[in-house]
Design an enzyme around this catalytic site. Structure first.
Site, short mmCIF file in Angstrom:
data_model
loop_
_atom_site.label_atom_id
_atom_site.label_comp_id
_atom_site.label_asym_id
_atom_site.label_seq_id
_atom_site.Cartn_x
_atom_site.Cartn_y
_atom_site.Cartn_z
N THR A 10 0.82 -1.20 0.00
CA THR A 10 0.00 0.00 0.00
C THR A 10 0.86 1.26 0.00
O THR A 10 2.01 1.23 0.46
CB THR A 10 -0.90 -0.02 1.25
OG1 THR A 10 -1.53 1.24 1.41
CG2 THR A 10 -0.09 -0.30 2.53
N ASP A 11 0.27 2.36 -0.46
CA ASP A 11 0.98 3.65 -0.40
C ASP A 11 1.06 4.19 1.02
O ASP A 11 1.78 5.15 1.28
CB ASP A 11 0.32 4.67 -1.33
CG ASP A 11 -1.15 4.93 -1.05
OD1 ASP A 11 -1.70 4.34 -0.09
OD2 ASP A 11 -1.76 5.73 -1.79
N GLU A 12 0.33 3.57 1.97
CA GLU A 12 0.33 4.10 3.34
C GLU A 12 1.67 3.91 4.04
O GLU A 12 1.92 4.51 5.09
CB GLU A 12 -0.78 3.44 4.17
CG GLU A 12 -2.14 3.73 3.59
CD GLU A 12 -3.28 3.45 4.56
OE1 GLU A 12 -3.05 3.40 5.77
OE2 GLU A 12 -4.40 3.27 4.07
N TYR A 68 -1.51 -0.14 11.32
CA TYR A 68 -1.68 -0.92 10.09
C TYR A 68 -0.52 -0.65 9.12
O TYR A 68 0.14 -1.58 8.62
CB TYR A 68 -3.02 -0.58 9.42
CG TYR A 68 -3.09 -0.94 7.95
CD1 TYR A 68 -3.12 -2.27 7.54
CD2 TYR A 68 -3.07 0.06 6.97
CE1 TYR A 68 -3.15 -2.60 6.18
CE2 TYR A 68 -3.11 -0.25 5.63
CZ TYR A 68 -3.14 -1.58 5.24
OH TYR A 68 -3.15 -1.90 3.90
N LYS A 127 2.49 -3.06 7.46
CA LYS A 127 2.69 -3.24 6.01
C LYS A 127 4.11 -2.80 5.63
O LYS A 127 4.77 -3.46 4.81
CB LYS A 127 1.66 -2.42 5.20
CG LYS A 127 0.24 -2.95 5.27
CD LYS A 127 0.08 -4.36 4.71
CE LYS A 127 0.37 -4.44 3.22
NZ LYS A 127 0.13 -5.82 2.70
P1 NAD Z 1 -9.45 -7.57 2.88
O1 NAD Z 1 -9.48 -7.32 4.34
O2 NAD Z 1 -10.66 -7.32 2.05
O3 NAD Z 1 -9.01 -9.08 2.59
C1 NAD Z 1 -8.01 -9.74 3.31
C2 NAD Z 1 -8.18 -11.24 3.12
O4 NAD Z 1 -7.08 -11.90 3.81
C3 NAD Z 1 -9.48 -11.81 3.70
O5 NAD Z 1 -10.06 -12.70 2.79
C4 NAD Z 1 -9.01 -12.55 4.97
O6 NAD Z 1 -9.84 -13.65 5.30
C5 NAD Z 1 -7.61 -12.98 4.56
N1 NAD Z 1 -6.73 -13.18 5.73
C6 NAD Z 1 -6.54 -12.33 6.78
N2 NAD Z 1 -5.66 -12.89 7.66
C7 NAD Z 1 -5.28 -14.08 7.12
C8 NAD Z 1 -4.39 -15.11 7.56
N3 NAD Z 1 -3.69 -14.99 8.71
N4 NAD Z 1 -4.22 -16.18 6.76
C9 NAD Z 1 -4.92 -16.33 5.60
N5 NAD Z 1 -5.79 -15.39 5.15
C10 NAD Z 1 -5.96 -14.28 5.91
O7 NAD Z 1 -8.22 -6.68 2.37
P2 NAD Z 1 -7.98 -6.07 0.92
O8 NAD Z 1 -8.54 -4.72 0.85
O9 NAD Z 1 -8.32 -7.10 -0.09
O10 NAD Z 1 -6.38 -5.89 0.98
C11 NAD Z 1 -5.53 -6.95 0.54
C12 NAD Z 1 -4.12 -6.44 0.38
O11 NAD Z 1 -4.11 -5.35 -0.53
C13 NAD Z 1 -3.51 -5.91 1.69
O12 NAD Z 1 -2.18 -6.32 1.76
C14 NAD Z 1 -3.57 -4.41 1.55
O13 NAD Z 1 -2.50 -3.80 2.22
C15 NAD Z 1 -3.42 -4.26 0.05
N6 NAD Z 1 -3.96 -3.01 -0.47
C16 NAD Z 1 -5.28 -2.74 -0.34
C17 NAD Z 1 -5.79 -1.54 -0.83
C18 NAD Z 1 -7.25 -1.19 -0.70
O14 NAD Z 1 -7.63 -0.07 -1.01
N7 NAD Z 1 -8.10 -2.10 -0.26
C19 NAD Z 1 -4.93 -0.63 -1.44
C20 NAD Z 1 -3.57 -0.94 -1.55
C21 NAD Z 1 -3.11 -2.14 -1.07
O1 TDX Z 2 -16.76 6.01 7.62
C1 TDX Z 2 -15.69 6.49 7.23
N1 TDX Z 2 -15.58 7.84 7.09
C2 TDX Z 2 -14.45 8.45 6.66
O2 TDX Z 2 -14.39 9.69 6.54
C3 TDX Z 2 -14.55 5.66 6.89
C4 TDX Z 2 -14.64 4.17 7.03
C5 TDX Z 2 -13.42 6.29 6.41
N2 TDX Z 2 -13.35 7.64 6.32
C6 TDX Z 2 -12.14 8.27 5.75
C7 TDX Z 2 -10.81 7.81 6.29
C8 TDX Z 2 -9.88 7.97 5.09
O3 TDX Z 2 -9.47 9.32 4.98
O4 TDX Z 2 -12.12 7.88 4.36
C9 TDX Z 2 -10.79 7.65 3.90
C10 TDX Z 2 -10.66 6.21 3.40
O5 TDX Z 2 -10.78 5.36 4.53
P1 TDX Z 2 -10.63 3.76 4.43
O6 TDX Z 2 -11.61 3.24 3.45
O7 TDX Z 2 -10.66 3.22 5.82
O8 TDX Z 2 -9.21 3.62 3.74
P2 TDX Z 2 -7.72 4.04 4.17
O9 TDX Z 2 -7.56 4.17 5.62
O10 TDX Z 2 -7.33 5.20 3.31
O11 TDX Z 2 -6.92 2.70 3.70
C11 TDX Z 2 -7.29 2.00 2.49
O12 TDX Z 2 -6.38 2.25 1.45
C12 TDX Z 2 -5.09 1.75 1.59
C13 TDX Z 2 -7.36 0.50 2.74
O13 TDX Z 2 -8.26 0.24 3.79
C14 TDX Z 2 -6.00 -0.06 3.06
O14 TDX Z 2 -6.06 -1.46 3.20
C15 TDX Z 2 -5.07 0.29 1.93
O15 TDX Z 2 -3.78 -0.08 2.31
#
Ligand code: NAD
Ligand code: TDX
Length: 332
Positions: free
Chosen positions: A121-123, A148, A152
């Protein structure tokens, strides 16, 4: 045909990536997923069963991981604890999965000599000032703000160390915020869409000026497949689609697209340590590997996503009450 192991394949990024792989290649996919609260087997429904093997298990289970690595050509690591608000409540599962889990997979990649792609992630870079002219690049120093993001960042650094010290054939991608179908309703965009569907006013943290750089999940998937095919071993690639928007802009657009007044939302307690702004410079991926996003238009991608949540209430209904109870207890 190749054999691909996808960790966390029942989550948001993993399940969308698997759909993309099944549609675009003839690879066979094996999934390992613990089915935590965030994993949903239904996210893989409708895919050809001949192309997919599902294994319920934890990525810290070294014996299971070892067996699965023996039968694969390449691994895409999506499993993670992924939600910032949960990490502020209880960081422990984040250390278990993101750190120990990634370590367990790297050891198996080393033993079996497997190609490994780490989804990140970019975080990990912390945040940018609202008026900063620079964006995150592959050379930006790590500076995570949240529990978090710190886990990462730690997992990324483990991957780099296993490349340098043990010759593991790994790549890393750091992507910006994804949106699209099958995203858990705890996350910002699906939470607000499902709030509107349920007649609840959307909830924006603090003043809502925070900026996220949105990318459609299908574009993330195509970028990862591009890196898996052509990325240089040991390299990191930023993935982004120039989608910077403030949280208030996003929520107002959701309300408009759903036929409501754009000011029909509430400001609630801010997130502790809330990162101000993320922004990705994706030049390296575009110039080196020729990748480009397909969803140029955030508004139409968001409209598709709203339609998906309207049409798939049975997929999210069960999680919604638990998520809202969690937030209500935190004044959010
Ligand atoms: P998510 O929470 O939707 O999915 C995570 C999955 O991992 C789930 O299916 C969960 O059951 C599984 N899991 C958790 N712990 C586990 C374990 N110990 N063993 C096996 N499986 C396990 O998350 P996501 O949004 O799909 O994110 C996935 C990856 O992508 C993460 O590494 C996150 O940092 C990265 N990422 C997400 C975003 C975003 O916006 N969602 C952006 C950039 C990077
Ligand atoms: O109810 C809400 N209201 C609100 O204002 C929630 C759930 C979030 N927010 C804000 C927080 C953030 O500024 O919205 C923005 C996005 O929040 P999230 O969806 O929780 O995402 P963020 O914390 O930015 O992280 C996401 O992007 C990077 C993913 O959850 C991560 O897994 C990924 O690494």
């Amino acid at each position: 045909m190749g054999r691909l192991l996808v960790t966390g394949g029942a989550g948001f990024i993993g399940s969308n990536f698997i759909r993309h792989v099944v549609n675009q290649t003839d690879h066979h996919v094996t999934v390992i997923d613990a089915l935590t609260y965030a994993g949903n087997r239904d996210s893989l429904a409708g895919l050809d069963e001949d192309r997919l093997t599902f294994v319920r298990g934890d990525i810290t289970d070294a014996a299971l991981v070892d067996r699965l690595f023996a039968d694969t050509d390449a691994v895409v690591h999506c499993a993670a604890e992924s939600h910032n608000d949960n990490a502020l409540d209880d960081p422990r599962p984040f250390l278990h999965t993101n750190i120990v889990g990634t370590y367990t997979l790297l050891e198996a990649a080393r033993r079996h000599g497997r190609r490994f792609h780490h989804i990140s992630t970019d975080e990990v870079f912390g945040d940018l000032a609202f008026d900063a002219s620079e964006r995150f690049t592959e050379r930006t120093p790590y500076n995570p703000s949240s529990p978090y993001a710190a886990t990462k960042a730690g997992s990324d650094l483990l991957v780099r160390a296993w490349v340098r010290s043990f010759g593991v054939r790994a790549t890393i991608s750091n992507c910006s915020n994804n949106y699209g179908p099958y995203q858990h309703v705890e996350k910002f965009i699906p939470r607000q869409i499902t709030n509107v569907i349920r007649g609840i006013r959307p909830k924006v943290y603090g003043r809502g000026e925070n900026i996220r750089d949105w990318i459609h999940v299908d574009d993330h998937s195509s970028a990862v497949l591009t890196i898996l095919d052509g990325g240089r071993i040991g390299e990191t690639y930023m993935i982004g689609a120039d989608g910077e928007r403030s949280n208030t802009e996003v929520v107002e657009l959701i309300l408009e697209l759903m036929g409501h007044r754009s000011d029909a939302y509430d400001h609630v307690t801010d997130r502790a340590g809330h990162d101000l702004r993320y922004a990705i410079d994706g030049t390296k991926l575009r110039t080196e590997l020729g990748w480009s996003p397909r969803y140029g238009d955030f508004e139409s991608g968001l409209a598709d996503t709203i339609r998906w949540y309207r049409e798939n209430e049975s997929w999210w209904a069960e999680s919604k009450d638990a998520v809202e109870a969690f937030y209500a207890a935190r004044g959010q």
